[in-house]
Design an enzyme around this catalytic site. Structure first.
Site, PDB file in Angstrom:
ATOM      1  N   CYS A  76       0.542  -1.303  -0.437  1.00  0.00           N
ATOM      2  CA  CYS A  76      -0.150   0.047  -0.083  1.00  0.00           C
ATOM      3  C   CYS A  76       1.363   1.073  -0.052  1.00  0.00           C
ATOM      4  CB  CYS A  76      -1.043  -0.111   1.531  1.00  0.00           C
ATOM      5  SG  CYS A  76      -1.673   1.352   0.996  1.00  0.00           S
ATOM      6  N   GLN A  77       0.940   2.212  -1.656  1.00  0.00           N
ATOM      7  CA  GLN A  77       1.930   3.153  -1.085  1.00  0.00           C
ATOM      8  C   GLN A  77       1.868   3.999  -2.260  1.00  0.00           C
ATOM      9  OE1 GLN A  77       5.769   1.510  -3.745  1.00  0.00           O
ATOM     10  NE2 GLN A  77       6.670   3.221  -2.254  1.00  0.00           N
TER      11      GLN A  77
END
Length: 143
Positions: A76-77
């Site tokens: 999750c970036q």
């Protein structure tokens, strides 16, 4: 040029094209903080044929017990989402952001809600599990 920049960065080692493919890089990320700083974590950075107009995709190939990384290694970036991506963003910035995320787990960036909940509600238990997971799965840190 970007590959050379990543190779010189102290947060990673052994950064190189995967199987000679300049659109896929591999290397080892070296977290600075517990519970991950006893190991090294293999990553892949995959660049679209439309890079830099489209963001690269970062994947962790080493299993990690982390709220922002799912069991397949997807991260999750927000930096690499189409909403936040800027064509001027460099690959080194993506890797630096990823390392920062490993060093400071954020319960707001969640792909594993159970792990995020544990981090918030039982931090000692989270740390114990993450340390054990790192001991079992991470690669040895290079000198």
């Amino acid at each position: 040029q970007e590959l050379e920049e990543a190779r010189c960065w102290e947060g990673a080692r052994d950064v190189r094209p995967l199987n000679g493919n300049v659109r896929r890089w591999t290397g080892l990320l070296l977290p600075n903080n517990p519970p991950y700083n006893t190991g090294a974590f293999r990553f892949e950075l995959t660049f679209s044929p439309h890079h830099p107009l489209e963001p690269p995709c970062a994947t962790l190939r080493t299993p990690i017990y982390h709220p922002s990384v799912d069991r397949e290694g997807r991260v999750c970036q927000p930096l690499t989402t189409h909403v936040h991506w800027e064509p001027t963003t460099r690959a080194i910035q993506v890797l630096q952001d990823l390392l920062l995320q490993l060093d400071s787990p954020d319960p707001q960036r969640v792909l594993r809600p159970d792990v995020a909940r544990e981090l918030q509600e039982r931090p000692e238990e989270f740390r114990r599990r993450a340390e054990e997971h790192t001991r079992l799965h991470a690669e040895p840190r290079p000198d």
